[in-house]
Design a protein around this motif. Structure first.
Motif, PDB file in Angstrom:
ATOM      1  N   LYS A 119       9.817  92.322  57.095  1.00 20.63           N
ATOM      2  CA  LYS A 119       8.918  93.309  56.512  1.00 20.63           C
ATOM      3  C   LYS A 119       7.398  93.885  55.156  1.00 20.63           C
ATOM      4  N   PHE A 120       7.624  92.287  54.821  1.00 23.28           N
ATOM      5  CA  PHE A 120       6.703  92.107  54.041  1.00 23.28           C
ATOM      6  C   PHE A 120       5.756  90.911  54.486  1.00 23.28           C
ATOM      7  N   ALA A 121       3.808  91.165  53.691  1.00 22.51           N
ATOM      8  CA  ALA A 121       3.666  89.956  54.103  1.00 22.51           C
ATOM      9  C   ALA A 121       3.480  88.778  53.292  1.00 22.51           C
ATOM     10  N   GLU A 122       3.982  87.416  53.624  1.00 24.97           N
ATOM     11  CA  GLU A 122       4.122  86.425  52.441  1.00 24.97           C
ATOM     12  C   GLU A 122       3.450  86.712  51.610  1.00 24.97           C
ATOM     13  N   ILE A 123       2.188  87.141  51.672  1.00 28.25           N
ATOM     14  CA  ILE A 123       1.013  86.777  50.099  1.00 28.25           C
ATOM     15  C   ILE A 123       1.453  87.841  49.868  1.00 28.25           C
ATOM     16  N   ASP A 124       2.366  88.805  49.890  1.00 30.46           N
ATOM     17  CA  ASP A 124       2.094  89.562  48.624  1.00 30.46           C
ATOM     18  C   ASP A 124       3.712  89.043  47.991  1.00 30.46           C
ATOM     19  N   LEU A 125       4.560  88.318  47.986  1.00 32.92           N
ATOM     20  CA  LEU A 125       5.436  87.294  47.913  1.00 32.92           C
ATOM     21  C   LEU A 125       4.628  86.564  46.623  1.00 32.92           C
ATOM     22  N   ILE A 126       3.771  86.011  47.229  1.00 35.25           N
ATOM     23  CA  ILE A 126       3.148  84.909  46.613  1.00 35.25           C
ATOM     24  C   ILE A 126       2.279  85.379  45.137  1.00 35.25           C
ATOM     25  N   LEU A 127       1.977  86.802  45.489  1.00 33.46           N
ATOM     26  CA  LEU A 127       0.772  87.435  44.469  1.00 33.46           C
ATOM     27  C   LEU A 127       2.234  88.151  43.401  1.00 33.46           C
ATOM     28  N   ASN A 128       3.117  88.383  43.331  1.00 27.16           N
ATOM     29  CA  ASN A 128       3.839  89.219  42.620  1.00 27.16           C
ATOM     30  C   ASN A 128       4.282  87.359  41.772  1.00 27.16           C
ATOM     31  N   GLN A 129       5.182  86.265  43.070  1.00 28.93           N
ATOM     32  CA  GLN A 129       5.062  85.408  41.783  1.00 28.93           C
ATOM     33  C   GLN A 129       4.531  84.649  41.214  1.00 28.93           C
ATOM     34  N   GLU A 165       3.451 108.825  33.878  1.00 25.53           N
ATOM     35  CA  GLU A 165       3.924 110.107  34.754  1.00 25.53           C
ATOM     36  C   GLU A 165       2.296 109.300  35.614  1.00 25.53           C
ATOM     37  N   THR A 166       1.536 108.906  35.590  1.00 28.47           N
ATOM     38  CA  THR A 166       0.266 107.801  36.166  1.00 28.47           C
ATOM     39  C   THR A 166       1.115 107.273  36.767  1.00 28.47           C
ATOM     40  N   LEU A 167       2.212 105.755  35.914  1.00 30.38           N
ATOM     41  CA  LEU A 167       1.992 105.172  36.777  1.00 30.38           C
ATOM     42  C   LEU A 167       3.428 105.489  38.383  1.00 30.38           C
ATOM     43  N   ASP A 168       3.957 106.135  37.403  1.00 32.88           N
ATOM     44  CA  ASP A 168       4.930 106.891  38.607  1.00 32.88           C
ATOM     45  C   ASP A 168       4.841 108.087  39.831  1.00 32.88           C
ATOM     46  N   ARG A 169       3.369 108.516  40.015  1.00 31.83           N
ATOM     47  CA  ARG A 169       2.691 108.982  41.137  1.00 31.83           C
ATOM     48  C   ARG A 169       1.911 107.550  41.658  1.00 31.83           C
ATOM     49  N   TYR A 170       1.239 106.115  41.357  1.00 36.07           N
ATOM     50  CA  TYR A 170       1.154 106.038  41.590  1.00 36.07           C
ATOM     51  C   TYR A 170       2.076 104.517  42.568  1.00 36.07           C
ATOM     52  N   ARG A 171       3.469 104.764  41.608  1.00 36.57           N
ATOM     53  CA  ARG A 171       4.466 103.700  42.495  1.00 36.57           C
ATOM     54  C   ARG A 171       4.490 104.966  43.769  1.00 36.57           C
ATOM     55  N   PHE A 172       4.811 105.967  43.938  1.00 34.76           N
ATOM     56  CA  PHE A 172       4.802 107.208  44.939  1.00 34.76           C
ATOM     57  C   PHE A 172       4.227 106.021  46.043  1.00 34.76           C
ATOM     58  N   ALA A 173       2.368 106.254  45.355  1.00 34.86           N
ATOM     59  CA  ALA A 173       1.090 105.714  46.829  1.00 34.86           C
ATOM     60  C   ALA A 173       1.755 104.196  46.827  1.00 34.86           C
ATOM     61  N   PHE A 174       2.371 103.683  46.344  1.00 32.80           N
ATOM     62  CA  PHE A 174       2.565 102.324  46.538  1.00 32.80           C
ATOM     63  C   PHE A 174       3.573 101.721  47.435  1.00 32.80           C
ATOM     64  N   LYS A 206       4.133 103.957  49.575  1.00 36.38           N
ATOM     65  CA  LYS A 206       3.862 104.967  50.751  1.00 36.38           C
ATOM     66  C   LYS A 206       2.383 104.143  51.212  1.00 36.38           C
ATOM     67  N   GLY A 207       2.698 103.044  51.129  1.00 35.07           N
ATOM     68  CA  GLY A 207       1.346 101.480  51.475  1.00 35.07           C
ATOM     69  C   GLY A 207       0.071 102.059  51.389  1.00 35.07           C
ATOM     70  N   GLU A 216       1.710 114.437  48.121  1.00 38.19           N
ATOM     71  CA  GLU A 216       1.234 113.320  49.596  1.00 38.19           C
ATOM     72  C   GLU A 216      -0.498 114.069  49.531  1.00 38.19           C
ATOM     73  N   ARG A 217      -0.361 116.045  49.071  1.00 37.68           N
ATOM     74  CA  ARG A 217      -0.997 116.603  49.503  1.00 37.68           C
ATOM     75  C   ARG A 217      -2.307 115.876  47.888  1.00 37.68           C
ATOM     76  N   ASP A 218      -1.480 116.285  46.844  1.00 36.39           N
ATOM     77  CA  ASP A 218      -2.342 115.824  45.918  1.00 36.39           C
ATOM     78  C   ASP A 218      -2.873 114.062  46.286  1.00 36.39           C
ATOM     79  N   TRP A 219      -2.429 113.171  46.176  1.00 34.29           N
ATOM     80  CA  TRP A 219      -3.350 111.351  47.034  1.00 34.29           C
ATOM     81  C   TRP A 219      -4.419 111.797  47.645  1.00 34.29           C
ATOM     82  N   GLN A 220      -4.034 112.508  48.989  1.00 37.83           N
ATOM     83  CA  GLN A 220      -5.646 113.277  49.805  1.00 37.83           C
ATOM     84  C   GLN A 220      -6.423 113.387  49.061  1.00 37.83           C
TER      85      GLN A 220
END
Length: 558
Positions: free
Chosen positions: A251-261, A453-462, A464-465, A541-545
């Motif tokens: 489900k996830f790319a391996e590059i994301d795992l490496i970046l998180n490491q 609050e900004t971080l939580d909103r961006y986590r929502f965006a994360f 959602k991809g 979702e609308r706010d992010w758009q």
């Protein structure tokens, strides 16, 4: 600015008036510490015998009572810190100086026994007596002597009648040495040293307490910052576990795992760097925190407070009133005034030494017993009175001493003026820092709430991809930095409060007990980060758009 303060110890209220010296307080501090420790430790089975502090519990305790307070550190300072112990010897030293100065007025016993057993003039002389200097510069003596045998004609005064001679003598200065003399000056200057002992102790306590307060709040702040960094690391490790499962499931790319490491490694390094700073402040605090034997004691991690005390800005006060109170309490002006009086005594003595030496002398004697000679020339009562005088023509010693003391007095006056200016400057700086620190804390708290609050909103965006892990890490790092800034702002406020209390000359332990009795702050921080109430998913979702400039968002709004 906290001008009237009380502290509870053993169920009783101990209040120190501003004019009371620290010497009086130090006489009470040992009992105060013991009573306070007994009250706070009641019900605990184990008490930290190494600390001997007010309210410090066993290092193994996980309760809130185990938190090391500023009052605990100051109680340890008062009890065992070497510089304060050294300063406490000042009264004993000054008392010794006074005792030594009064030694000039000791009664002196003298005796002699002189024989000439051979030669034509064989004689034997013996005598004893007492003498002492009087307070007003005079000299009194009384004694008995006996002289037998044959004497040279030019030494006939050594001979007495058979039962000996009793004699008293007294001399008194009438000009130089009457109003003041070196012996009295020594007594007066020793008495000044006695009075200066209290301000010396106070000055030592204020200086050490200022440093100890800064180190203590640094230790608390670094401990909280370390916890914040560990939370960041835990978040990255938790996400790493999720990525690991996602990569295995495809489900996830391996590059994301490496970046998180990579993020995990960076945050581990940050945790280690912060822990190194935390340990350094703990070691520094151990210099001020002492056990019963007076040895440095590094505080246990379990003693670290979870939060700062609640911030209660002091009531508004008049700077001129505070300055007047500070000048009356601070030891530096007092010590300079004692030094001034010390030099003035030297100048007074020098002026007296300009006078000629003009002394009244008297002597009375009476021989007893059978006459020593056929003429019986020693049997009558003898009285001698008269005057003696002496004066240096140039009198350079006295004039030079006056010139020296005049210059020293001018120097001390200028030093006193500068010291008063410095105290006023310290008070202004502390007052300004305390006022602005309160506003910085308020704005830092607002900034942290917005960052979370900004971080939580961006986590929502994360989720959602819409953004990648790199961008989310930047926001998490920014929120962490904002959290740390709030911690540092609180530390700076309490450091400014301690500086204000020191500038006002207030008792550090009394102030620390008041601060330590405050409840914990409810400001956001490690373990107490709020979770903002976010709007519904479609609204976000609308706010992010709208944020990303998506055309669908504009059509929806139309």
């Amino acid at each position: 600015m906290l001008l009237t303060l009380t502290s509870n110890a053993g169920g009783q209220v101990v209040q120190l008036a501003p004019e009371n010296s620290f010497t009086q307080f130090l006489m009470l501090v040992e009992d105060d510490i013991e009573k306070n420790a007994a009250d706070q430790d009641q019900g605990d089975a184990e008490v930290s015998s190494a600390a001997g502090l007010a309210g410090a519990t066993s290092p193994d305790s996980e309760t809130a009572d185990a938190a090391l307070t500023l009052a605990d550190v100051f109680a340890s300072l008062y009890r065992s810190y070497p510089d304060i112990q050294r300063a406490r010897q000042e009264p004993s030293i000054a008392n010794g100086q006074v005792l030594s100065a009064y030694g000039a007025y000791d009664t002196k016993f003298n005796a002699h026994s002189i024989s000439e057993p051979t030669g034509f003039y064989q004689n034997y002389r013996n005598g004893l007596g007492v003498a002492r200097q009087t307070w007003w510069g005079g000299y009194a003596a009384a004694g008995y002597r006996i002289g037998r045998g044959y004497y040279q004609s030019w030494y006939k005064e050594r001979q007495t009648d058979d039962a000996g001679e009793f004699k008293v003598a007294y001399s008194q200065p009438l000009l130089q040495g009457r109003a003041i003399d070196p012996e009295r000056v020594a007594v007066f200057q020793a008495a000044l040293a006695q009075q200066a002992a209290g301000p010396i102790i106070q000055q030592t306590i204020l200086n050490i307490s200022r440093d100890a307060a800064v180190v203590y709040w640094d230790w608390v702040a670094m401990g909280i910052i370390l916890e914040a960094q560990r939370e960041m690391l835990d978040l990255a490790e938790l996400r790493g576990e999720q990525y690991d499962v996602g990569v295995q499931a495809g489900k996830f790319a391996e590059i994301d795992l490496i970046l998180n490491q990579q993020l995990i490694a960076e945050r581990k390094a940050k945790v280690l760097e912060t822990e190194q700073k935390y340990r350094a402040t703990a070691f520094k605090l151990g210099l001020y925190l002492r056990d019963d034997g007076g040895q440095p004691m590094v505080p246990n991690d379990a003693w670290l407070p979870k939060q700062f005390p609640i911030i209660q800005p002091p009531p508004a006060s008049d700077l001129h009133t505070d300055l007047a109170a500070a000048l009356s309490r601070r030891p530096e002006p007092q010590l300079l005034r004692f030094e001034m009086r010390h030099v003035q005594l030297d100048r007074q003595l020098a002026h007296n030494e300009l006078l000629p030496r003009f002394d009244f002398i008297s002597e009375a004697s009476q021989d007893m017993g059978e006459p020593a000679t056929k003429s019986d020339d020693k049997g009558e009562f003898e009285l001698v009175i008269g005057f003696t005088s002496e004066v240096p023509i140039q009198r350079r010693k006295a004039r030079g001493k006056i010139q020296q003391t005049n210059g020293k007095i001018i120097q001390i006056n200028e030093k006193l003026r500068l010291t008063q200016d410095k105290i006023a400057n310290e008070l202004q700086i502390a007052h300004n820092a305390l006022q602005l620190s309160s506003q910085i804390v308020e704005q830092s708290e607002v900034s942290l709430h917005a960052a979370l609050e900004t971080l939580d909103r961006y986590r929502f965006a994360f989720d959602k991809g819409k953004i990648d892990l790199i961008y989310l890490n930047l926001l998490e790092t920014k929120a962490n930095e904002t959290e740390i800034k709030l911690v540092e702002a609180q530390r700076n406020w309490f450091a400014a409060l301690a500086q204000m209390q020191i500038a006002l000359g207030l008792d550090p332990l009394d102030q620390a007990m008041i601060v330590s009795s405050l409840p914990e702050s409810d400001m956001p921080g490690p373990g107490n980060l709020p979770h903002p109430d976010l709007p519904k998913a479609e609204v976000m979702e609308r706010d992010w758009q709208l944020h990303s400039g998506s055309p669908e968002a504009g059509q929806t709004n139309q």
